[in-house]
Design a protein around this motif. Structure first.
Motif, PDB file in Angstrom:
ATOM      1  N   TRP A  35       0.796  -1.224   0.000  1.00  0.00           N
ATOM      2  CA  TRP A  35       0.000   0.000   0.000  1.00  0.00           C
ATOM      3  C   TRP A  35       0.829   1.275   0.000  1.00  0.00           C
ATOM      4  O   TRP A  35       0.443   2.267  -0.620  1.00  0.00           O
ATOM      5  N   TYR A  36       1.965   1.271   0.689  1.00  0.00           N
ATOM      6  CA  TYR A  36       2.687   2.518   0.906  1.00  0.00           C
ATOM      7  C   TYR A  36       4.005   2.611   0.132  1.00  0.00           C
ATOM      8  O   TYR A  36       4.439   3.724  -0.199  1.00  0.00           O
ATOM      9  N   ALA A  37       4.641   1.501  -0.115  1.00  0.00           N
ATOM     10  CA  ALA A  37       5.956   1.551  -0.763  1.00  0.00           C
ATOM     11  C   ALA A  37       5.806   1.486  -2.286  1.00  0.00           C
ATOM     12  O   ALA A  37       5.081   0.628  -2.807  1.00  0.00           O
ATOM     13  N   PRO A  38       6.467   2.365  -3.015  1.00  0.00           N
ATOM     14  CA  PRO A  38       6.479   2.252  -4.476  1.00  0.00           C
ATOM     15  C   PRO A  38       7.373   1.093  -4.905  1.00  0.00           C
ATOM     16  O   PRO A  38       7.946   0.389  -4.070  1.00  0.00           O
ATOM     17  N   SER A  39       7.491   0.872  -6.198  1.00  0.00           N
ATOM     18  CA  SER A  39       8.390  -0.171  -6.700  1.00  0.00           C
ATOM     19  C   SER A  39       9.816   0.135  -6.259  1.00  0.00           C
ATOM     20  O   SER A  39      10.179   1.305  -6.076  1.00  0.00           O
ATOM     21  N   PRO A  40      10.641  -0.888  -6.066  1.00  0.00           N
ATOM     22  CA  PRO A  40      11.993  -0.650  -5.533  1.00  0.00           C
ATOM     23  C   PRO A  40      12.841   0.295  -6.382  1.00  0.00           C
ATOM     24  O   PRO A  40      13.629   1.064  -5.839  1.00  0.00           O
ATOM     25  N   SER A  41      12.704   0.239  -7.706  1.00  0.00           N
ATOM     26  CA  SER A  41      13.594   1.017  -8.573  1.00  0.00           C
ATOM     27  C   SER A  41      12.811   1.702  -9.681  1.00  0.00           C
ATOM     28  O   SER A  41      11.728   1.258 -10.072  1.00  0.00           O
ATOM     29  N   SER A  42      13.383   2.787 -10.185  1.00  0.00           N
ATOM     30  CA  SER A  42      12.853   3.509 -11.350  1.00  0.00           C
ATOM     31  C   SER A  42      14.001   3.794 -12.304  1.00  0.00           C
ATOM     32  O   SER A  42      15.175   3.666 -11.951  1.00  0.00           O
ATOM     33  N   TYR A  43      13.657   4.196 -13.515  1.00  0.00           N
ATOM     34  CA  TYR A  43      14.694   4.470 -14.506  1.00  0.00           C
ATOM     35  C   TYR A  43      14.409   5.775 -15.243  1.00  0.00           C
ATOM     36  O   TYR A  43      13.269   6.259 -15.296  1.00  0.00           O
ATOM     37  N   MET A  44      15.459   6.346 -15.786  1.00  0.00           N
ATOM     38  CA  MET A  44      15.381   7.484 -16.698  1.00  0.00           C
ATOM     39  C   MET A  44      16.176   7.134 -17.950  1.00  0.00           C
ATOM     40  O   MET A  44      17.254   6.542 -17.852  1.00  0.00           O
ATOM     41  N   GLU A  45      15.641   7.508 -19.102  1.00  0.00           N
ATOM     42  CA  GLU A  45      16.322   7.220 -20.362  1.00  0.00           C
ATOM     43  C   GLU A  45      16.781   8.525 -21.006  1.00  0.00           C
ATOM     44  O   GLU A  45      16.026   9.499 -21.060  1.00  0.00           O
ATOM     45  N   PHE A  46      18.025   8.521 -21.489  1.00  0.00           N
ATOM     46  CA  PHE A  46      18.628   9.715 -22.067  1.00  0.00           C
ATOM     47  C   PHE A  46      19.115   9.406 -23.481  1.00  0.00           C
ATOM     48  O   PHE A  46      19.901   8.470 -23.676  1.00  0.00           O
ATOM     49  N   GLU A  47      18.648  10.183 -24.436  1.00  0.00           N
ATOM     50  CA  GLU A  47      19.202  10.125 -25.782  1.00  0.00           C
ATOM     51  C   GLU A  47      20.409  11.062 -25.777  1.00  0.00           C
ATOM     52  O   GLU A  47      20.265  12.288 -25.741  1.00  0.00           O
TER      53      GLU A  47
END
Length: 547
Positions: A35-47
């Motif tokens: 309920w409270y914790a988001p997914s462990p990891s996120s990403y950003m993509e750079f061209e």
């Protein structure tokens, strides 16, 4: 006078209350993650933008978007044979909706993987397994500093193996290769709000004409680079740290209480009691929220420390499971002796040692060179493969042996019950049945905890492998797995706390080691020598028959 364990002397009502409370706590661990914790990891993509640097890097200046002489790589004609004049640039993080984003210390780690775009060309041919040499430079900027006031964090020359494939129907002008992701860097802490990366691919066109094996002459026609940056979500870090912070004093208090109980005994602690104590100590080390330091100080070694703590806990936990099962099976001449488990524990020691070597090489070198990867060289790859192969073989052998032990414990309980239990009084039968059921519960909980621990370990390893591969953007750790990790963390803590509470020496005393069951238990338990070797009636009941 002899002292039994708490699990033997605690009333059924109190046990029910304890188990019910622990079940509620376990459910809360899962719900917090769901309920409270988001997914462990996120990403950003750079061209990565492509810039021209007429100094070919000799001026030492940083190339960024504001001073970039941007070019289109497919249309650009170099002014010299040295293609170091081409610079690939990425600023992390990028702006969103005109707002400059910042990295936070809550992100804990930063991981970068590189995707190389290669076009099919008859003139610049790609050769399978081509080594790609890169000159990389990473800078950082503090919050509040000038916009383009970049400080150098590290500079490195790295080599990666470029693996690309293309269908036959795409082998024409305009066709593109499908290339695997390449590890670029890994930072053990997110210490700065802004980072800048400059990448040059040194190619001497003259050298390529005379020697096709020269540096970067077999990588084909590059059309661009894409950088994918992955970090731990700050919201997940917050939930994770508070969970560990709340559990640390609970584990510490229970560990201290258990230590005092066994320290007050007139005899030396038994092997099983010492094993539980070491297991609790390793859990306390794992739970201690040292990550709070990273929010105010730069600690690039934190990722290595976390791996070492986790490795210590798994090593002690796996060793305890063998001792826990084995102490109820081996005969009196070898029980309560750690030397009896030398062969069994050797699987764990070899597997842990192999993984420790791999981790020290990978994480250790990354402390001063975040662009290092043990997989980037043939020798390093061989060491990594050997370490993983040895550990995998040992782990499989260990769990096969552990399953054999657990089945044997179950068979021993069944045989003892049918052979001896129902041949005596009703009072004795009821008391022994209570001990057996409690032991069975702990054994089932052990199997369940082992299953979830193993699954969590391999899921984490698989998820980290995805972060370094083609599934970085849609991998396991970037999905909704927080509930599983917080739930497994809670289960491990509850399991160890339950062992500390249930196997602590009880404050209740009774006459002789046999009095818990009945004074008529002379055939099974009434051996005076057992008072010095047995810790509870369950181990005595499972003792091999001497008839």
């Amino acid at each position: 006078m002899a002292v039994g364990a708490v699990i033997e002397n605690l009333s059924n009502r109190k046990l029910f209350v304890i188990f019910s409370a622990l079940l509620v706590v376990q459910i809360l661990f899962f719900l917090v993650g769901a309920w409270y914790a988001p997914s462990p990891s996120s990403y950003m993509e750079f061209e990565m933008i492509t810039c021209r640097d007429e100094t070919r890097g000799f001026s030492g200046k940083w190339i960024h978007r504001d001073n970039c002489e941007q070019i289109v790589l497919s249309e650009y004609t170099p002014v010299s044979y040295d293609l170091r004049e081409i610079v690939f640039v990425a600023k992390m993080p990028h702006a969103r909706d005109g707002i400059e984003l910042e990295y936070s210390p809550w992100f804990q780690f930063l991981l970068g993987v590189l995707h190389v775009d290669v076009a099919y060309s008859e003139h610049f041919k790609y050769v399978s397994h081509a080594p790609l040499e890169l000159e990389v430079r990473m800078g950082y900027r503090e919050k509040g500093s000038q916009k383009n006031e970049w400080n150098e964090l590290t500079t490195s020359n790295v080599t990666r193996i470029l693996e690309c494939t293309i269908p036959d129907e795409e082998k024409k002008k305009g066709g593109t290769y499908d290339c695997d992701m390449l590890d670029l860097f890994e930072l053990g802490s997110s210490s700065y709000p802004f980072y800048l990366i400059n990448i040059r691919i040194p190619i001497d066109q003259n050298a390529c004409q005379y020697n096709p094996l020269s540096s970067n002459c077999q990588i084909g026609q590059l059309t661009g680079l894409r950088l994918i940056e992955i970090h731990q979500n700050g919201g997940f870090t917050l939930i994770w740290l508070w969970t560990k912070t709340l559990m640390t004093p609970v584990v510490g208090a229970c560990l201290w209480w258990y230590y005092n109980r066994i320290n007050q005994l007139a005899r030396n602690p038994l092997l099983l009691e010492r094993a539980i104590l070491y297991l609790g100590l390793s859990l306390a080390i794992l739970d201690f929220p040292i990550e709070w330091i990273s929010l105010t100080h730069r600690v690039p070694f934190l990722l290595l420390v976390s791996d070492l703590r986790q490795g210590l806990f798994y090593t002690v936990l796996f060793s305890f499971w063998l001792i826990f099962a084995g102490e109820h099976l081996i005969d009196d001449t070898t029980r309560n002796n750690i030397k009896s488990y030398r062969f069994n524990l050797s699987f764990i020691i070899i597997a842990s040692g192999a993984l420790l070597i791999y981790d020290l090489i990978e994480r250790g070198v990354q402390l001063y060179d975040p662009f290092y990867s043990v997989w980037s060289s043939p020798t390093g790859s061989q060491i990594a493969y050997v370490a993983i192969f040895i550990s995998a073989i040992c782990i499989l052998a260990y769990f096969a042996f552990l399953l054999f032990k657990i089945v044997k414990v179950w068979t021993t309980i069944k045989n003892k019950r049918s052979a001896q239990l129902y041949q005596t009084s009703e009072n004795r039968r009821l008391k022994v049945e209570g001990v057996i059921y409690r032991f069975k519960f702990l054994m089932l909980f052990t199997v369940l905890c082992a299953a979830f621990t193993i699954i969590a370990y391999f899921m984490k390893q698989y998820g980290e492998a995805q972060l370094h591969g083609d599934e970085a953007r849609s991998g396991f750790l970037t999905g909704s797995t927080s509930a599983f990790f917080t739930g497994t963390f809670g289960m491990c803590n509850i399991y160890v706390l339950l062992l500390l509470a249930m196997y602590a020496p009880s404050h209740k005393h009774y006459r002789g080691a046999t009095q818990l069951i009945d004074e008529n238990d002379d055939e099974i338990i009434d051996d005076p020598s057992n008072q010095h070797t047995e810790s509870n009636a369950m181990t005595t009941f499972l003792k091999p028959s001497t008839d």
